[in-house]
Motif scaffolding. Structure first.
Motif, PDB file in Angstrom:
ATOM      1  N   LEU A  19       0.810  -1.222   0.000  1.00  0.00           N
ATOM      2  CA  LEU A  19       0.000   0.000   0.000  1.00  0.00           C
ATOM      3  C   LEU A  19       0.841   1.269   0.000  1.00  0.00           C
ATOM      4  O   LEU A  19       0.472   2.259  -0.625  1.00  0.00           O
ATOM      5  N   ASP A  20       1.965   1.252   0.739  1.00  0.00           N
ATOM      6  CA  ASP A  20       2.737   2.485   0.902  1.00  0.00           C
ATOM      7  C   ASP A  20       4.113   2.157   1.470  1.00  0.00           C
ATOM      8  O   ASP A  20       4.330   1.084   2.025  1.00  0.00           O
ATOM      9  N   HIS A  21       5.032   3.090   1.319  1.00  0.00           N
ATOM     10  CA  HIS A  21       6.361   3.040   1.936  1.00  0.00           C
ATOM     11  C   HIS A  21       6.522   4.326   2.744  1.00  0.00           C
ATOM     12  O   HIS A  21       7.138   5.278   2.278  1.00  0.00           O
ATOM     13  N   PRO A  22       5.950   4.370   3.974  1.00  0.00           N
ATOM     14  CA  PRO A  22       5.984   5.600   4.767  1.00  0.00           C
ATOM     15  C   PRO A  22       7.397   6.104   5.059  1.00  0.00           C
ATOM     16  O   PRO A  22       7.618   7.305   5.133  1.00  0.00           O
ATOM     17  N   THR A  23       8.341   5.190   5.248  1.00  0.00           N
ATOM     18  CA  THR A  23       9.735   5.574   5.456  1.00  0.00           C
ATOM     19  C   THR A  23      10.592   4.615   4.642  1.00  0.00           C
ATOM     20  O   THR A  23      10.094   3.644   4.074  1.00  0.00           O
ATOM     21  N   THR A  24      11.880   4.866   4.610  1.00  0.00           N
ATOM     22  CA  THR A  24      12.771   3.991   3.840  1.00  0.00           C
ATOM     23  C   THR A  24      12.892   2.600   4.462  1.00  0.00           C
ATOM     24  O   THR A  24      13.293   1.663   3.789  1.00  0.00           O
ATOM     25  N   LYS A  25      12.523   2.461   5.734  1.00  0.00           N
ATOM     26  CA  LYS A  25      12.659   1.165   6.414  1.00  0.00           C
ATOM     27  C   LYS A  25      11.329   0.482   6.704  1.00  0.00           C
ATOM     28  O   LYS A  25      11.304  -0.581   7.313  1.00  0.00           O
ATOM     29  N   THR A  26      10.214   1.084   6.306  1.00  0.00           N
ATOM     30  CA  THR A  26       8.915   0.473   6.584  1.00  0.00           C
ATOM     31  C   THR A  26       8.072   0.368   5.319  1.00  0.00           C
ATOM     32  O   THR A  26       8.198   1.185   4.408  1.00  0.00           O
TER      33      THR A  26
END
Length: 90
Positions: A19-26
């Protein structure tokens, strides 16, 4: 296989959507499974060297939990029809 540990086989996910990549690690994903063995989703992600920060159950069988108002910890009485369906009597 998680299922072998708990007796039987575990079915693969029915659907997995990024759905999404809120941060580079999540990464936020939506996953649909047809059975929910103990900690199954967490174990699936652990098997690919990934973790689970938060889980949200939106449905149990045919019962849509989105209709509950008030968020986490809310509950309501099941209708007679929902009970009979859940028991496989209808």
């Amino acid at each position: 296989d998680i299922g072998k540990k708990y007796g039987g086989m575990t079915l693969p996910p029915e659907d997995l959507e990024v759905l999404d990549h809120p941060t580079t690690k999540t990464t936020l994903v939506r996953i649909s499974i047809s059975e929910g063995k103990n900690r199954q989703v967490r174990r699936m992600f652990h098997a690919i060297n990934s973790g689970v920060i938060r889980l949200h159950r939106s449905r149990i069988g045919e019962l849509d939990l989105g209709m509950l108002d008030g968020g986490e910890g809310c509950w309501r009485m099941l209708t007679e029809e929902e009970v009979l369906k859940g028991l496989g009597w209808k």
